[in-house]
Each structure stands twice: as structure tokens, then as C-alpha cells.
Design a protein around this motif. Structure first.
Motif, mmCIF file in Angstrom:
data_model
loop_
_atom_site.group_PDB
_atom_site.id
_atom_site.type_symbol
_atom_site.label_atom_id
_atom_site.label_comp_id
_atom_site.label_asym_id
_atom_site.label_seq_id
_atom_site.Cartn_x
_atom_site.Cartn_y
_atom_site.Cartn_z
ATOM 1 N N LEU A 120 2.453 -5.884 -5.096
ATOM 2 C CA LEU A 120 2.717 -4.485 -4.759
ATOM 3 C C LEU A 120 1.979 -3.535 -5.701
ATOM 4 N N PHE A 121 2.061 -3.798 -7.002
ATOM 5 C CA PHE A 121 1.330 -2.963 -7.956
ATOM 6 C C PHE A 121 -0.169 -3.226 -7.861
ATOM 7 N N GLY A 122 -0.540 -4.417 -7.373
ATOM 8 C CA GLY A 122 -1.953 -4.745 -7.185
ATOM 9 C C GLY A 122 -2.633 -3.888 -6.134
ATOM 10 N N MET A 123 -1.850 -3.184 -5.308
ATOM 11 C CA MET A 123 -2.414 -2.288 -4.300
ATOM 12 C C MET A 123 -2.859 -0.955 -4.896
ATOM 13 N N SER A 124 -2.440 -0.649 -6.119
ATOM 14 C CA SER A 124 -2.600 0.695 -6.674
ATOM 15 C C SER A 124 -4.040 0.990 -7.089
ATOM 16 N N GLU A 125 -4.314 2.281 -7.250
ATOM 17 C CA GLU A 125 -5.647 2.725 -7.661
ATOM 18 C C GLU A 125 -5.967 2.271 -9.085
ATOM 19 N N ASP A 126 -4.947 2.245 -9.958
ATOM 20 C CA ASP A 126 -5.159 1.823 -11.343
ATOM 21 C C ASP A 126 -5.684 0.393 -11.410
ATOM 22 N N ILE A 127 -5.092 -0.501 -10.645
ATOM 23 C CA ILE A 127 -5.527 -1.898 -10.636
ATOM 24 C C ILE A 127 -6.859 -2.036 -9.918
ATOM 25 N N ALA A 128 -7.061 -1.226 -8.859
ATOM 26 C CA ALA A 128 -8.333 -1.270 -8.131
ATOM 27 C C ALA A 128 -9.497 -0.883 -9.036
ATOM 28 N N LYS A 129 -9.285 0.097 -9.901
ATOM 29 C CA LYS A 129 -10.343 0.497 -10.837
ATOM 30 C C LYS A 129 -10.670 -0.627 -11.808
ATOM 31 N N ALA A 130 -9.642 -1.363 -12.206
ATOM 32 C CA ALA A 130 -9.860 -2.475 -13.136
ATOM 33 C C ALA A 130 -10.664 -3.593 -12.489
ATOM 34 N N SER A 131 -10.519 -3.774 -11.175
ATOM 35 C CA SER A 131 -11.239 -4.853 -10.503
ATOM 36 C C SER A 131 -12.675 -4.452 -10.180
ATOM 37 N N SER A 132 -12.915 -3.149 -9.960
ATOM 38 C CA SER A 132 -14.249 -2.577 -9.713
ATOM 39 C C SER A 132 -14.911 -3.091 -8.435
ATOM 40 N N VAL A 133 -14.167 -3.849 -7.627
ATOM 41 C CA VAL A 133 -14.695 -4.367 -6.354
ATOM 42 C C VAL A 133 -13.673 -4.044 -5.269
ATOM 43 N N ALA A 134 -14.152 -3.712 -4.073
ATOM 44 C CA ALA A 134 -13.286 -3.429 -2.920
ATOM 45 C C ALA A 134 -12.231 -2.385 -3.266
ATOM 46 N N ASN A 135 -12.649 -1.320 -3.970
ATOM 47 C CA ASN A 135 -11.697 -0.282 -4.347
ATOM 48 C C ASN A 135 -11.871 0.984 -3.510
ATOM 49 N N ASN A 136 -12.267 0.798 -2.253
ATOM 50 C CA ASN A 136 -12.367 1.912 -1.325
ATOM 51 C C ASN A 136 -10.960 2.354 -0.905
ATOM 52 N N PRO A 137 -10.793 3.587 -0.426
ATOM 53 C CA PRO A 137 -9.454 4.131 -0.139
ATOM 54 C C PRO A 137 -8.616 3.289 0.820
ATOM 55 N N GLU A 138 -9.246 2.638 1.806
ATOM 56 C CA GLU A 138 -8.440 1.875 2.775
ATOM 57 C C GLU A 138 -7.857 0.597 2.170
ATOM 58 N N ASN A 139 -8.291 0.224 0.966
ATOM 59 C CA ASN A 139 -7.734 -0.935 0.281
ATOM 60 C C ASN A 139 -6.818 -0.548 -0.880
ATOM 61 N N ILE A 140 -6.392 0.717 -0.892
ATOM 62 C CA ILE A 140 -5.555 1.221 -1.987
ATOM 63 C C ILE A 140 -4.277 1.829 -1.420
ATOM 64 N N LYS A 141 -3.175 1.547 -2.085
ATOM 65 C CA LYS A 141 -1.882 2.155 -1.747
ATOM 66 C C LYS A 141 -1.152 2.403 -3.060
ATOM 67 N N ASN A 142 -1.118 3.656 -3.487
ATOM 68 C CA ASN A 142 -0.485 3.985 -4.760
ATOM 69 C C ASN A 142 1.037 3.934 -4.644
ATOM 70 N N PRO A 143 1.703 3.546 -5.738
ATOM 71 C CA PRO A 143 3.173 3.446 -5.691
ATOM 72 C C PRO A 143 3.823 4.790 -5.376
ATOM 73 N N SER A 144 4.861 4.715 -4.586
ATOM 74 C CA SER A 144 5.680 5.888 -4.270
ATOM 75 C C SER A 144 7.086 5.382 -3.990
ATOM 76 N N LEU A 145 8.068 6.074 -4.498
ATOM 77 C CA LEU A 145 9.440 5.567 -4.433
ATOM 78 C C LEU A 145 9.918 5.374 -3.002
ATOM 79 N N HIS A 146 9.599 6.310 -2.115
ATOM 80 C CA HIS A 146 10.165 6.236 -0.765
ATOM 81 C C HIS A 146 9.588 5.068 0.037
ATOM 82 N N TRP A 147 8.252 4.838 -0.041
ATOM 83 C CA TRP A 147 7.715 3.746 0.779
ATOM 84 C C TRP A 147 8.042 2.379 0.186
ATOM 85 N N MET A 148 8.177 2.287 -1.149
ATOM 86 C CA MET A 148 8.543 1.002 -1.757
ATOM 87 C C MET A 148 9.958 0.598 -1.346
ATOM 88 N N ILE A 149 10.884 1.554 -1.368
ATOM 89 C CA ILE A 149 12.262 1.256 -0.956
ATOM 90 C C ILE A 149 12.293 0.890 0.521
#
Length: 698
Positions: free
Chosen positions: A147-176
């Protein structure tokens, strides 16, 4: 024994680490009392106590205590998720603290003449089930992995496949919302099979059996006295651990400040992540995990940070471009992550094949011979008195199959409609395929767990990452789709095996299957709300969450994201010679596991565990030093007084973990309130110190 935060073997390191100690205690206790209780069964001891109806096992006080403990344990699991991913079993701590709180509650009411319902072992089982179900969501929810692996922070660390459609930043409402629509399916999928698992096949479920023994012992006159002593030990070390965490906070005013950065073995070793960081949590975890797990972690640290990474770093400019920034997957970071993934996958593939083969052989034996089961009765004997009592009650409070089927179909429909709105790349037909296959996989996981105590939830999750990710494709958000599919699959098969364990515990404590199921539902609902809130607290309090050198690096988030990248991008994401090394370590993991299984027990039990060795490859060796210190403390204690160590070791370890874990809560609040520690305790080399002195004198 689940060992990677995304890992089956991590969660199982968790379970079997604790259950092995507790089962030894149970066995020692039984051996010591064999002469006295030769003709006495557990249920005969409790024969004078009436078993309350299933509704009366579900009390307000039980769920109030469960909620408080769920918050505590969710904080602990979250902290471990975001640091090393090594999570110990909290079953014993939940049973102990549940017993202590409710026993204190009922004792006060009894003295005042207001007690209406006595505290029973069935109610204790309900508390333990609810707490473990709730805190389990903090693990299966993927806050430190997919779940946290979807975030922009982790995507930047991987430097590959970090386009917007592969990113989902944490948010309380959608996680619940996500957790509520995927976490209950596993419960409904295994309910129709409860009689087959527990009665027909008589599967052992070692962790569930050990927990039941402990709860039964708490509520016998002798056992209650021992439990009170264990709780006192837990409380003492809880206080010490909490106060130590508070004391350390005063010296952490800045990066790399405080006792946790003490260069125990010198500055060069510190640079290579070898130091003792004075963490009460990991000392406690080390006391819980088997000695072999701790030694395996240490060997993995030495192999990677002591040998491999310095050698690869020396080839900078030959194996990878010297201009590549630190942290890029095309540099040293790529070797660290992908070799760790190769070891995890090799170990996972081997154990998946082994457990599935064991499952198929066991099923074949069950179908061919009705008398062949997990616990065969002695020749010529029928069911024992205990089993007769337990079977009668287990079959009495049936859960109608139509409720399970209707519940599964209804939640599956809601989930199929909802999930594509949360994760657009996860198409509805991907979800339908998962839900068609999930009940079969949930059964396999629950059955295999009953035979071996190994949950393969993370392996099934990784299978979903590769299959759904490849199906979606790199250009259609395949990374995000694979990670989301991992969450769906992992939650289903994980909760299925957890509920089966709880059914076994309830079977042995005469807790009704209905009360177990309702308790699991309520605990899961608690976890779906509490765990995202706890994660959100960490996420907002620590702005550097997920960064490699931060307090909470969340290593498995990056590992899981890179698994998804590997699934959709192929081997092009690997740096030079990395694929060769990955193949060597993948095959090496399988060979090591095979030798462990086929070798003689006299020496094979000393062969390290590949999954444990892989964990420090990316994180570093600092936490393995702490865990080995904990293991050494327990080893010496067992040599001096084994009975005392077996009885109180888990309580002491739980106190260390709980105290340091709960300190994370006020620490996060202080951070959110921007209240900074007053002192920075830092360790410098002599030459750097001279430069600092000159600068200050200028």
C-alpha cells in the motif's frame, strides 16, 4: 512464520517464534504434571464451570479492552512494519493483557458486589481473537509494503515507472474504504470449511493450539497465579522500555543524533550499518524469535554489508556508471534491492511448492482414509473425553453456510464495483478472476497453515503482483494494478488462515464458533479503522517516512514496488551483472531450503534461513545486533533456569516491545506539535571533531 513485511515467512517468524517458546512451556508443564494428572483431562478440571451461551461470551468489557489493546498493538506492528518488517506474534501478549485487565475489572466489581458475570476462558479467547484480528490488519493492510509502495515518495526512490498512473498517494478515506471492502472476504470464504478443518481433518494449527493451552492455564487456580506473575513481569519491563524511549528522545535534536546512532563497533562499522542502537523493541523481538532466525539475520548482515556491498561499491565505474546518484536502482541500490527480492522469491517458491505438495498429499490421505488426520488417535481408542466435549459444542453452534456464501458474494460484488474507482488500472475483470480463485487459495493457505503453521499469504500476494501486473502492462498502470491486486489477494488468504487458527483456539477453550466469528468480524472492523489512522499519524508526524536513511525507511514498500516493476518492465530494470547475482541467490535459497529439509536433523537445524538472511540486505545490520542481544539474553537465561525463562521470557519480551512501541504514540504527537528535543548527542571522528572545534573557535 511470516518474515518479510510482505512476507509469509515474516509473519510466521512472528507466529512460530512465539508459539515455539510457549509450546515448550506447555509441554514442560505437562511433563511435570503427568503423574498427578494422568487420569485427569482439561475439560474435567473445568467441568464444574458452566460454558456461557455464545452471546454472553461477547461482552461490552471484552470489546472495550480489545479496542484499547488493538490501538496499542497496531502502533507496535506499524512501527515494526516501517522499520525492519520483522513482526513477532502478539497472541500471548494479547491473552496476558486481556486476562489482566478484565480480571482486574471483575475483581473490583466482585468486591463491591456489582459483578453480574464472571470472567471465563471463553471471554478471554474472544479478547485475544479480536485483538489479533485488529492488529493483523496493520500487517496485511500493507502499510509497510504494497500500500505504501504505491506512493509518490517510494516511486521517486525507485526512479522507474513513476508516472502518475502508477502512483496512489496515501489518504485516510480511501485506505479505510479499501480495507473495509477487501478484509472480510477471507472470513466468509473459510467459514463453510470449519468443520472439515477442525473436526474431520483434526488439523493441529500449532499457534492456535499453544494459545489455547495458555488461556486454559490462565483460568485454572494454579494457572491464574502464574498468569498474574507473568503480567507483573510484562508491566515492569513495559514501564522500563517506555521510560527508556522517553529518556532517549531528549538527545535526538537533529539528524543522526541520539543513542540509536552510537558507533558501537567503530565509525567504519557504523558506516556499514553495524552498530547497537539500544532499541528495546528489537531486543524483545530477538527474545521471541527462534535463535536460528536471529543468527540467520546476522549472517545476512555480514554477507551483504560486510562483504558484498563493499566489493560491488569498489567496482563503481565498471559495473555501474560512477555518475549515477546514490539511491538509484541503476547503481548499488539496485543490487541491494533485487538480490534481496531474489532470495525472498526463491525461499517463497520453495516453501509454496512444499506446502502445496504437503497439502495435496494430506488431502489425498484424508479422502482415501477417513482415519488419517492431523492428530491420529491412539490405536484402538475413540475420541477422548476432551475431544468429545469440544466436538459437541463446536457442532452445536453452527454458522449457516448460506450466510457465508451470501456474505462472500455480496462483499465481492461491492468490492468489484468499488475497487476500480479507488485504483483505475485495476479493472473489474481482474478483480472477478481474483475472487473466483481466492476461495481455493484461501483453503490451501488455511489447510497448509494447519499442518505446518506456515502462512503463505505474502506468496499469494506476490503471485498476484506478477500476474495482474503483467496482464495490465506497463503502459496501463500495471505497477499500481499489481500492487492493488496483491492487497486484495493477501487480505483474503491471510484472514482465512487467521480465522482457522482462532477456530482451533476456540475449539480447545470451548468458545463458540459463532462468538469466534463475530469477534473476528468486530476485530477486523476495528483494524480497518484503527490501522489507517495509526499509519496516518506516522505519515504526518514524520515527513521523511520511506526514505532509506530515515527513522522509518519502510524497506518492504520499495521492495514490493520493485517486484511490481519487475513484473511489468522485465529484466531491463536491473543494473549490470545484477541478473546473474539474482539467479545465483534465487537458486541458492532453494538449495539451502532443500538441504535443510533433507539433511539430518542433528546438523540441518543449524543451516540458516534464506528469508531471514535477505531482510538485512537492504536495511542494514543494526537491528540484527539488537535481536542477537535479545537472543543471547534468553539463551543465558534458559541455561541458568529454563523453567523460569520459558514461563516469563515471552512476558518480558512483550513488555519491552509494548513499552517502546507505545512510546511511538507520544513521540508522534510531539513531532506533530513541532516540539523538538533539547539536545543532540552526536558521535564524530577525531579529525571531524578538530575541524568542528576550529570552526567554532573562528
Amino acid at each position: 512464520m511470516d518474515m518479510d513485511n510482505g512476507g509469509d515467512n515474516q509473519h510466521k517468524m512472528e507466529n512460530s517464534g512465539f508459539s515455539s517458546v510457549n509450546q515448550d512451556t506447555v509441554n514442560n508443564s505437562e511433563r511435570g504434571e503427568d503423574d498427578e494428572l494422568l487420569d485427569t483431562s482439561v475439560e474435567k478440571i473445568f467441568a464444574s464451570k458452566n460454558v456461557p451461551p455464545w452471546r454472553k461470551q461477547l461482552t461490552f468489557r471484552a470489546f472495550f479492552v480489545s479496542f484499547v489493546l488493538s490501538v496499542l498493538f497496531s502502533v507496535i506492528v506499524m512501527k515494526l512494519n516501517l522499520t525492519t518488517g520483522v513482526i513477532p506474534s502478539l497472541n500471548v501478549a494479547a491473552g496476558l493483557l486481556g486476562f489482566f485487565f478484565v480480571k482486574t475489572w471483575t475483581t473490583l466489581l466482585e468486591k463491591s458486589g456489582l459483578l453480574r458475570q464472571p470472567f471465563t476462558r471463553q471471554e478471554n479467547t474472544v479478547i485475544q481473537t479480536c485483538v489479533v484480528a485488529a492488529s493483523g490488519i496493520a500487517f496485511s493492510g500493507g502499510f509497510g509494503s504494497y500500500l505504501f509502495g504505491m506512493s509518490e515518495d517510494i516511486a521517486k526512490a525507485s526512479s522507474v515507472a513513476n508516472n502518475p498512473e502508477n502512483i496512489k498517494n496515501p489518504s485516510l478515506h480511501w485506505m479505510i474504504g479499501f480495507l473495509f471492502v477487501v478484509s472480510f472476504l477471507g472470513l466468509f470464504s473459510v467459514v463453510p470449511l470449519r468443520k472439515i478443518m477442525i473436526i474431520d481433518f483434526r488439523l493441529i494449527y500449532p499457534s492456535g493450539t499453544a494459545t489455547a493451552h495458555l488461556i486454559n492455564s490462565f483460568h485454572t487456580p494454579h494457572g491464574a497465579k502464574l498468569a498474574e506473575k507473568q503480567v507483573k513481569a510484562l508491566g515492569k519491563f513495559f514501564s522500563l522500555s517506555f521510560l527508556w524511549g522517553f529518556f532517549q528522545w531528549f538527545f535526538t535534536a537533529g539528524n543522526n543524533c541520539g543513542f540509536e546512532n552510537f558507533p558501537t563497533f567503530g565509525l567504519k562499522a557504523y558506516e556499514n550499518k553495524f552498530y547497537f542502537d539500544f532499541s528495546a523493541t528489537y531486543i524483545g523481538v530477538g527474545m521471541i524469535c527462534p535463535h536460528l532466525v536471529n543468527i540467520s539475520l546476522l549472517l545476512g548482515s555480514i554477507l551483504s554489508w560486510g562483504i558484498m556491498w563493499p566489493l560491488i561499491k569498489a567496482r563503481k565505474g565498471q559495473w555501474y556508471d560512477a555518475s549515477i546518484p546514490e539511491g538509484s536502482l541503476q547503481g548499488l541500490e539496485g543490487y541491494k534491492i533485487f538480490i534481496a527480492i531474489a532470495m525472498i522469491l526463491g525461499d517463497g517458491v520453495y516453501n509454496f511448492i512444499k506446502v502445496v505438495a504437503h497439502t495435496l498429499v494430506g488431502l489425498y490421505g484424508q479422502l482415501c482414509n477417513k482415519d488419517s488426520d492431523g492428530i491420529p488417535p491412539p490405536d484402538g481408542l475413540t475420541l477422548s473425553y476432551d475431544d468429545q466435549c469440544r466436538t459437541a459444542l463446536f457442532l452445536k453452534d453452527r454458522i449457516p453456510t448460506w450466510i457465508a456464501v451470501a456474505g462472500y458474494i455480496l462483499i465481492a460484488i461491492v468490492s468489484t464495483v468499488t475497487l476500480p474507482h479507488i485504483f483505475p488500472p485495476l479493472k473489474w475483470y481482474y478483480i472477478v478472476v481474483i475472487y473466483i480463485l481466492a476461495p481455493v487459495l484461501a483453503f490451501c493457505n488455511a489447510y497448509g497453515c494447519g499442518l505446518t503453521d506456515w502462512s503463505l499469504a505474502s506468496t499469494y500476494g506476490k503471485l498476484a503482483i506478477f500476474t495482474i501486473g503483467a496482464w495490465a502492462g506497463a503502459s496501463h498502470g500495471g505497477v499500481l494494478a499489481g500492487l492493488a491486486a496483491c492487497g486484495v489477494m493477501m487480505n483474503i488468504v491471510s484472514t482465512a488462515s487467521d480465522l482457522s487458527q482462532d477456530f482451533k483456539t476456540g475449539f480447545m477453550t470451548l468458545a463458540s464458533p459463532r462468538s469466534m466469528f463475530v469477534s473476528q468480524l468486530i476485530g477486523t472492523a476495528m483494524g480497518c479503522a484503527v490501522s489507517p489512522c495509526v499509519f496516518w499519524l506516522f505519515y504526518k508526524a514524520y515527513g521523511d517516512l520511506g526514505r532509506p536513511n530515515s527513522q522509518y525507511p519502510a524497506p518492504y514498500a520499495l521492495i514490493f514496488r520493485n517486484m511490481a516493476i519487475l513484473g511489468v518492465e522485465g529484466f531491463s530494470a536491473l543494473p549490470n551483472n545484477c541478473l546473474t547475482l539474482c539467479c545465483v541467490f534465487f537458486v541458492g535459497s532453494i538449495i539451502i531450503d532443500g538441504v535443510r529439509d533433507v539433511g539430518r536433523k542433528t546438523w540441518a537445524r543449524f543451516i540458516p534461513l534464506p528469508m531471514a538472511m535477505a531482510i538485512p540486505f537492504y536495511i542494514g545490520g543494526y537491528f540484527t545486533i539488537d535481536m542477537c542481544v535479545g537472543s543471547l539474553i534468553l539463551f543465558v537465561w534458559q541455561k541458568m533456569n529454563k523453567a523460569e525463562a520459558d514461563a516469563f521470557g515471552p512476558a518480558v519480551a512483550s513488555g519491552l516491545i509494548c513499552g517502546d512501541g507505545i512510546w511511538s504514540l507520544p513521540d508522534s504527537i510531539l513531532s506533530l506539535a513541532r516540539i523538538e528535543p533539547p539536545i543532540c548527542l552526536k558521535f564524530l571522528s577525531r579529525s571531524i571533531n578538530v575541524k568542528v572545534d576550529r570552526f567554532l573557535a573562528a
